[in-house]
Scaffold this motif. Structure first.
Motif: not given
Length: 136
Positions: A121-125
């Motif tokens: 999720e952090a990578k996607k953001d």
């Protein structure tokens, strides 16, 4: 008046965004022959290939497409085999462990899965860059 215009604009933007995210049906994979023909046609159009060149390029494209398809099928088969082996290993491990140890292992796996999901999720953001810093 400004608020009404702003709200209308905001709702319109959300509606267009929602419409733009229609889910498409999964596309059917093309055969090696179809792929070779498409690639040959593209090269014929862009390079002006002669009939003889078209035949040779088609043969080359067909060979490449078949190799790629075989490699993809091999990778899929290896993945299925690996999943079966992992499942068998997990079952053997569960036979060795006590019930309490199985519960601890299950909790550790859940924790790892949660951390992985948070990283994804952090990578996607765009917030996660891994554990290394650029200054080192």
């Amino acid at each position: 008046m400004r608020n009404v215009a702003f709200i209308t604009l905001l709702i319109s933007a959300m509606a267009f965004t929602a419409l733009g995210q229609e889910h498409r049906a999964p596309r059917q994979p093309k055969s090696a022959e179809e792929i070779a023909k498409i690639r040959t046609d593209e090269l014929t159009e862009s390079l002006g290939l002669s009939k003889e060149q078209q035949k040779e390029v088609y043969a080359l494209n067909l060979e490449r497409a078949e190799k790629i398809k075989a490699a993809r099928e091999d990778r899929t088969a290896r993945g299925a085999k690996m999943r079966e082996e992992m499942k068998a290993d997990r079952e053997r491990l569960n036979q060795i462990l006590t019930e309490e140890q199985r519960e601890i292992l299950k909790q550790q796996q859940a924790d790892r899965a949660e951390k992985f999901k948070a990283r994804q999720e952090a990578k996607k953001d765009g917030k996660f860059r891994g554990s290394r810093s650029r200054n080192n």
